[in-house]
Design a protein around this motif. Structure first.
Motif, PDB file in Angstrom:
ATOM      1  N   GLN A 277       0.840  -1.208   0.000  1.00 24.78           N
ATOM      2  CA  GLN A 277       0.000   0.000   0.000  1.00 24.78           C
ATOM      3  C   GLN A 277       0.872   1.253   0.000  1.00 24.78           C
ATOM      4  O   GLN A 277       0.575   2.230  -0.676  1.00 24.78           O
ATOM      5  N   GLY A 278       1.958   1.193   0.795  1.00 27.92           N
ATOM      6  CA  GLY A 278       2.885   2.323   0.826  1.00 27.92           C
ATOM      7  C   GLY A 278       3.626   2.470  -0.487  1.00 27.92           C
ATOM      8  O   GLY A 278       3.874   3.587  -0.950  1.00 27.92           O
ATOM      9  N   ALA A 279       3.973   1.329  -1.091  1.00 21.93           N
ATOM     10  CA  ALA A 279       4.737   1.362  -2.340  1.00 21.93           C
ATOM     11  C   ALA A 279       3.938   2.052  -3.449  1.00 21.93           C
ATOM     12  O   ALA A 279       4.490   2.807  -4.244  1.00 21.93           O
ATOM     13  N   VAL A 280       2.625   1.790  -3.481  1.00 15.79           N
ATOM     14  CA  VAL A 280       1.777   2.445  -4.489  1.00 15.79           C
ATOM     15  C   VAL A 280       1.813   3.962  -4.304  1.00 15.79           C
ATOM     16  O   VAL A 280       1.978   4.719  -5.265  1.00 15.79           O
ATOM     17  N   VAL A 281       1.698   4.403  -3.052  1.00 17.49           N
ATOM     18  CA  VAL A 281       1.706   5.846  -2.778  1.00 17.49           C
ATOM     19  C   VAL A 281       3.053   6.447  -3.177  1.00 17.49           C
ATOM     20  O   VAL A 281       3.111   7.493  -3.841  1.00 17.49           O
ATOM     21  N   THR A 282       4.156   5.770  -2.809  1.00 17.10           N
ATOM     22  CA  THR A 282       5.484   6.260  -3.193  1.00 17.10           C
ATOM     23  C   THR A 282       5.595   6.368  -4.704  1.00 17.10           C
ATOM     24  O   THR A 282       6.103   7.371  -5.234  1.00 17.10           O
ATOM     25  N   ALA A 283       5.135   5.330  -5.400  1.00 17.37           N
ATOM     26  CA  ALA A 283       5.269   5.314  -6.859  1.00 17.37           C
ATOM     27  C   ALA A 283       4.512   6.473  -7.495  1.00 17.37           C
ATOM     28  O   ALA A 283       5.025   7.141  -8.401  1.00 17.37           O
ATOM     29  N   VAL A 284       3.304   6.719  -7.025  1.00 16.80           N
ATOM     30  CA  VAL A 284       2.510   7.806  -7.609  1.00 16.80           C
ATOM     31  C   VAL A 284       3.157   9.159  -7.317  1.00 16.80           C
ATOM     32  O   VAL A 284       3.291  10.008  -8.207  1.00 16.80           O
ATOM     33  N   MET A 285       3.593   9.350  -6.064  1.00 18.86           N
ATOM     34  CA  MET A 285       4.266  10.606  -5.708  1.00 18.86           C
ATOM     35  C   MET A 285       5.512  10.810  -6.562  1.00 18.86           C
ATOM     36  O   MET A 285       5.736  11.884  -7.130  1.00 18.86           O
ATOM     37  N   ALA A 286       6.342   9.755  -6.664  1.00 13.96           N
ATOM     38  CA  ALA A 286       7.603   9.867  -7.387  1.00 13.96           C
ATOM     39  C   ALA A 286       7.353  10.087  -8.877  1.00 13.96           C
ATOM     40  O   ALA A 286       8.058  10.867  -9.523  1.00 13.96           O
ATOM     41  N   GLY A 287       6.340   9.427  -9.418  1.00 16.43           N
ATOM     42  CA  GLY A 287       6.028   9.593 -10.833  1.00 16.43           C
ATOM     43  C   GLY A 287       5.631  11.028 -11.146  1.00 16.43           C
ATOM     44  O   GLY A 287       6.153  11.643 -12.084  1.00 16.43           O
ATOM     45  N   LEU A 288       4.722  11.573 -10.347  1.00 15.91           N
ATOM     46  CA  LEU A 288       4.286  12.956 -10.569  1.00 15.91           C
ATOM     47  C   LEU A 288       5.453  13.919 -10.423  1.00 15.91           C
ATOM     48  O   LEU A 288       5.622  14.859 -11.211  1.00 15.91           O
ATOM     49  N   PHE A 289       6.275  13.659  -9.413  1.00 17.44           N
ATOM     50  CA  PHE A 289       7.402  14.558  -9.157  1.00 17.44           C
ATOM     51  C   PHE A 289       8.409  14.501 -10.308  1.00 17.44           C
ATOM     52  O   PHE A 289       8.916  15.537 -10.748  1.00 17.44           O
ATOM     53  N   ALA A 290       8.682  13.292 -10.793  1.00 10.92           N
ATOM     54  CA  ALA A 290       9.659  13.145 -11.880  1.00 10.92           C
ATOM     55  C   ALA A 290       9.193  13.899 -13.125  1.00 10.92           C
ATOM     56  O   ALA A 290       9.981  14.579 -13.783  1.00 10.92           O
ATOM     57  N   VAL A 291       7.914  13.789 -13.431  1.00  9.72           N
ATOM     58  CA  VAL A 291       7.384  14.498 -14.601  1.00  9.72           C
ATOM     59  C   VAL A 291       7.521  16.002 -14.403  1.00  9.72           C
ATOM     60  O   VAL A 291       7.938  16.738 -15.312  1.00  9.72           O
ATOM     61  N   SER A 292       7.206  16.468 -13.202  1.00  6.99           N
ATOM     62  CA  SER A 292       7.274  17.904 -12.925  1.00  6.99           C
ATOM     63  C   SER A 292       8.696  18.428 -13.054  1.00  6.99           C
ATOM     64  O   SER A 292       8.936  19.474 -13.667  1.00  6.99           O
ATOM     65  N   VAL A 293       9.662  17.704 -12.480  1.00  5.36           N
ATOM     66  CA  VAL A 293      11.063  18.136 -12.566  1.00  5.36           C
ATOM     67  C   VAL A 293      11.506  18.183 -14.022  1.00  5.36           C
ATOM     68  O   VAL A 293      12.141  19.145 -14.465  1.00  5.36           O
ATOM     69  N   THR A 294      11.158  17.137 -14.773  1.00  5.80           N
ATOM     70  CA  THR A 294      11.567  17.070 -16.173  1.00  5.80           C
ATOM     71  C   THR A 294      11.024  18.251 -16.964  1.00  5.80           C
ATOM     72  O   THR A 294      11.754  18.942 -17.676  1.00  5.80           O
ATOM     73  N   LEU A 295       9.715  18.506 -16.808  1.00  3.77           N
ATOM     74  CA  LEU A 295       9.096  19.571 -17.591  1.00  3.77           C
ATOM     75  C   LEU A 295       9.613  20.949 -17.186  1.00  3.77           C
ATOM     76  O   LEU A 295       9.866  21.805 -18.032  1.00  3.77           O
ATOM     77  N   THR A 296       9.781  21.176 -15.865  1.00  2.44           N
ATOM     78  CA  THR A 296      10.243  22.488 -15.408  1.00  2.44           C
ATOM     79  C   THR A 296      11.655  22.761 -15.919  1.00  2.44           C
ATOM     80  O   THR A 296      11.954  23.855 -16.408  1.00  2.44           O
ATOM     81  N   THR A 297      12.528  21.765 -15.789  1.00  2.00           N
ATOM     82  CA  THR A 297      13.904  21.930 -16.257  1.00  2.00           C
ATOM     83  C   THR A 297      13.918  22.191 -17.758  1.00  2.00           C
ATOM     84  O   THR A 297      14.631  23.083 -18.241  1.00  2.00           O
ATOM     85  N   TRP A 298      13.098  21.427 -18.486  1.00  2.00           N
ATOM     86  CA  TRP A 298      13.033  21.623 -19.932  1.00  2.00           C
ATOM     87  C   TRP A 298      12.555  23.033 -20.268  1.00  2.00           C
ATOM     88  O   TRP A 298      13.136  23.711 -21.123  1.00  2.00           O
ATOM     89  N   ALA A 299      11.503  23.490 -19.566  1.00  2.00           N
ATOM     90  CA  ALA A 299      10.939  24.812 -19.872  1.00  2.00           C
ATOM     91  C   ALA A 299      11.976  25.908 -19.639  1.00  2.00           C
ATOM     92  O   ALA A 299      12.110  26.833 -20.446  1.00  2.00           O
ATOM     93  N   GLU A 300      12.723  25.809 -18.547  1.00  2.00           N
ATOM     94  CA  GLU A 300      13.710  26.844 -18.253  1.00  2.00           C
ATOM     95  C   GLU A 300      14.875  26.805 -19.221  1.00  2.00           C
ATOM     96  O   GLU A 300      15.410  27.833 -19.617  1.00  2.00           O
ATOM     97  N   ARG A 301      15.289  25.596 -19.599  1.00  2.00           N
ATOM     98  CA  ARG A 301      16.372  25.486 -20.583  1.00  2.00           C
ATOM     99  C   ARG A 301      15.907  26.019 -21.942  1.00  2.00           C
ATOM    100  O   ARG A 301      16.634  26.724 -22.632  1.00  2.00           O
ATOM    101  N   ALA A 302      14.698  25.665 -22.314  1.00  2.00           N
ATOM    102  CA  ALA A 302      14.198  26.079 -23.625  1.00  2.00           C
ATOM    103  C   ALA A 302      14.085  27.596 -23.707  1.00  2.00           C
ATOM    104  O   ALA A 302      14.199  28.175 -24.790  1.00  2.00           O
ATOM    105  N   ALA A 303      13.871  28.251 -22.560  1.00  2.00           N
ATOM    106  CA  ALA A 303      13.709  29.708 -22.567  1.00  2.00           C
ATOM    107  C   ALA A 303      15.055  30.429 -22.560  1.00  2.00           C
ATOM    108  O   ALA A 303      15.108  31.652 -22.627  1.00  2.00           O
TER     109      ALA A 303
END
Lengths: 548, 191
Positions: A277-303
């Motif tokens: 049950q904890g692993a599912v929560v970790t996975a969802v949190m980490a997945g959302l966070f990874a996407v956010s970091v990737t997109l934010t870094t990309w947006a700042e680099r692209a600008a």
């Protein structure tokens, strides 16, 4: 080194450290919230407070304790700030009544929105006795509520959720204080200042005058991050060289921010006796966070193609990638510390930071608040999935009935209601509109960011907003208070309702909540709820700016 | 005593007890511990002739040609406050500021190479106290400083290199030149 490789190495390093830390830390928190024995120091605290550590509270009593502690904290801190001129280390600093009230609510609710500048608004006594203390206890309150909800899911046929005063004390004594002390020493070694001096004026190399600030910064910086608080000792927060002097301290700060939020799902798995049950929560949190970091870094680099090179509002010792990762970490957890000025981010980069908050601070969210926020989402997901396939909605054998889904829905609707209503209202009020620095769609973003931040108890800002005026101080304070204690009240009511139920046997009709399918559903629900509520506002703000 | 009064009373006592532990003992204990690292604990000061002339961690305002310039600062490095410009990326004011700074830098750096000016020379930092500039901006200023001091560009460049820090592990930070220590090295040159 290419920025992409840099980002990959940086994120991998952070992920490795968190992966190593989350089991022992999660296990330690499990013991903290299940231990039958008290430490000697804790027994002293209970005697002075006048509580019996073995007596547990019903959900309503637990909630009243949380609220009483919050109200007393606001009152004490408000008073302390107002009288600081008469106290030692006042140094002529002060805040007027509505700024001080905003600050008191802000630090008590773990928001740490700052309408004042640290250099002008808070002497060392307020920083230590007022703000440092709330950095600890507001984080401990979040942990206590998370512990109560975990017990509510784990227990059956029970009418008690634990004792708030015990959870509060243990979270401070056994968890936050030791980590903060170690972190403070590391920050000191890295160059963060720690003294009780007033600013000293020096003559620079070119013969000008410069004020070199003093203060007990390292001790406050440590808990500011570990407790996902985010209120800077200085106005520039973690961008100030005295708070965050180099690349090492910046990495340490990012790790400290994410440390407890990413360890709590392990604690949850242990509390309910099913680590998956904890692993599912970790996975969802980490997945959302990874996407956010990737997109934010990309947006700042692209600008970074124009003459400004994406460096407006960023520090040269960090550069673009470590700034963007910090930005994603601080908005994905309800921290709100900044090492770069979010308002000067690219339209998409700044918009993404806003979206991190609008997910409801669950990726991974603040200390305690992230876990209980995500568990509310789990319950909503179970309910919706149950309706879709015609099965009885159940979480670990507990039926999600009318009462449970009502509390969960109220908890999840509080934040968007406050953020959107007050953004809209403030855009109609001339005094609030005049406080905007930027105009057009970016001005709308500036206002939306402020109330999103307050209603999520984040505390970061599009800091061009001149928030130090009565309407903004009071309305943002209202949002912070209602969001914090409203959601806590609904969460505890939910916990009480779940605790009373007997666990039903697992049958073929039970939908499992530990599978990749459920993780996908949960991610979808988190994203869809945020998109449905915030897309129109985002379209007028950051998206319009990005497209223009 | 009603239940609420009892709770408020317990809350008051809990806050006071925890304040003594977390708001007095903890920060003062850390301050005592910091006495073991007096240099860092007080702001890593640069001492010249026994007097503090700045902090390694803080940039300084300079206008004369013989000093390297740090980045533009909203507070002009006063140290009384800190923060950034907070202009949004599409603000007309930001474009105007960038253009004005570029024109100013071109005027005072006639010897500087043609081509684009490094971005950190034009943009304000987040803190307004950033002590660092990019190696590119330092090299860009070197001809001006060399001319003003009667040095060769190579001599100045050697000082720049001596005050350069590589990004930690190559990815935790950026390669950068500390303007404060670089200017301190210029100030004490030949002593």
């Amino acid at each position: 080194m290419s920025p992409t490789l840099q980002a990959v190495l940086y994120v991998t390093t952070v992920a490795l450290i968190l992966a190593l830390a989350h089991v022992p830390l999660g296990e330690w928190m499990y013991r903290i919230f299940t231990d039958e024995r008290d430490w000697r120091m804790e027994r002293l605290v209970y005697r002075l407070v006048g509580v019996d550590p073995r007596s547990e509270q019903r959900s309503s009593v637990y909630a009243v304790s949380v609220l009483a502690f919050g109200v007393v904290s606001v009152a004490f801190l408000w008073l302390l700030i107002l009288v600081q001129g008469w106290l030692p280390w006042g140094m002529g600093r002060g805040q007027n009544w509505h700024t001080a009230l905003n600050t008191a609510i802000s630090f008590t609710t773990n928001t740490n929105w700052q309408s004042y500048a640290g250099e002008a608004g808070a002497g060392h006594t307020v920083q230590m006795v007022g703000l440092t203390v709330q950095n600890f206890v507001s984080a401990a309150t979040g942990l206590a509520v998370a512990a109560a909800l975990m017990r509510g899911i784990a227990r059956q046929g029970a009418d008690r959720l634990g004792n708030f005063w015990v959870d509060l004390t243990r979270a401070c004594v056994r968890l936050l204080l030791p980590i903060a002390a170690i972190a403070a020493v590391l920050l000191l070694v890295g160059g963060v200042i720690q003294n009780l001096d007033a600013p000293q004026t020096i003559t620079t190399l070119a013969g000008q005058q410069q004020a070199v600030q003093g203060g007990p910064v390292a001790s406050q910086e440590a808990i500011k991050l570990v407790g996902t608080n985010g209120g800077g000792f200085f106005n520039a927060n973690s961008a100030h060289p005295f708070e965050n002097p180099n690349g090492w301290t910046n990495l340490l700060q990012i790790v400290l921010i994410l440390l407890i939020p990413f360890a709590l799902p392990w604690t949850y798995g242990r509390m309910v006796g099913d680590r998956r049950q904890g692993a599912v929560v970790t996975a969802v949190m980490a997945g959302l966070f990874a996407v956010s970091v990737t997109l934010t870094t990309w947006a700042e680099r692209a600008a970074a193609v124009g003459v400004a090179g994406s460096l407006e509002g960023k520090e040269m010792r960090f550069g673009i990638v470590p700034s963007a990762i910090f930005g994603a970490a601080t908005t994905s957890t309800s921290t709100g510390a900044v090492n770069s000025m979010h308002e000067s981010y690219s339209p998409l980069g700044g918009g993404l930071l806003m979206v991190n908050m609008q997910l409801g601070e669950v990726s991974p969210g603040g200390v305690g608040t992230g876990l209980y926020g995500m568990l509310v989402m789990v319950i909503i997901t179970v309910f919706i999935a149950g309706l879709m396939v015609g099965r009885t909605p159940e979480l670990l054998g507990k039926a999600i009935g009318r009462r449970e889904i009502t509390y969960a829905a109220l908890a999840s609707v509080t934040m968007p209601a406050l953020a959107l209503l007050f953004t809209g209202a403030s855009l109609l009020i001339p005094a609030a509109r005049d406080a905007l620095l930027n105009s057009g769609s970016h001005g709308l973003s500036e206002m939306l960011y402020a109330y999103t931040s307050a209603a999520n108890n984040n505390g970061s800002a599009f800091a061009g907003l001149s928030a130090d005026q009565p309407w903004l101080n009071l309305s943002l304070g209202f949002c912070m208070f209602v969001a914090r204690f409203g959601i806590i009240a609904f969460t505890l009511a939910l916990a009480g309702s779940l605790a009373r139920q007997k666990r039903r046997p697992v049958t073929e009709g039970t939908m499992p909540t530990h599978t990749p399918l459920f993780a996908t559903l949960l991610t979808g629900i988190v994203l869809v709820l945020a998109a449905l509520t915030f897309f129109p506002a985002l379209a007028l703000g950051p998206l319009a700016e990005a497209l223009s | 005593m009603t239940a609420m009064t009892r709770q408020l009373w317990a809350a008051t006592r809990a806050l006071l007890v925890l304040t003594v532990l977390l708001g007095v003992a903890y920060p003062l204990g850390m301050t005592a511990l910091a006495l073991a690292m007096p240099d860092r604990a007080t702001g890593s000061l640069v001492m010249i002739d026994g007097r503090p002339a700045g902090s390694v961690l803080l940039g300084q305002a300079t206008v004369e040609p013989q000093w390297f310039r740090a980045r533009p600062s909203v507070s002009d490095y006063s140290g009384e406050t800190s923060g950034g410009s907070n202009w949004g990326p599409s603000a007309a004011e930001l474009s105007a500021d960038l253009a004005a700074r570029a024109a100013d830098l071109r005027a005072v750096n006639p010897l500087a190479p043609a081509g684009p000016i490094p971005a950190d020379a034009l943009t304000t930092s987040a803190s307004g106290l950033d002590p660092h500039i990019s190696p590119a901006y330092a090299a860009w200023q070197a001809p001006r400083v060399a001319a003003a001091r009667g040095m060769t560009v190579e001599q100045v460049q050697r000082l720049i290199d001596a005050n350069m820090t590589s990004g930690e592990l190559g990815f935790l930070g950026a390669d950068r030149v500390n303007v404060t220590t670089l200017n301190a090295a210029l100030a004490t040159l030949g002593r």
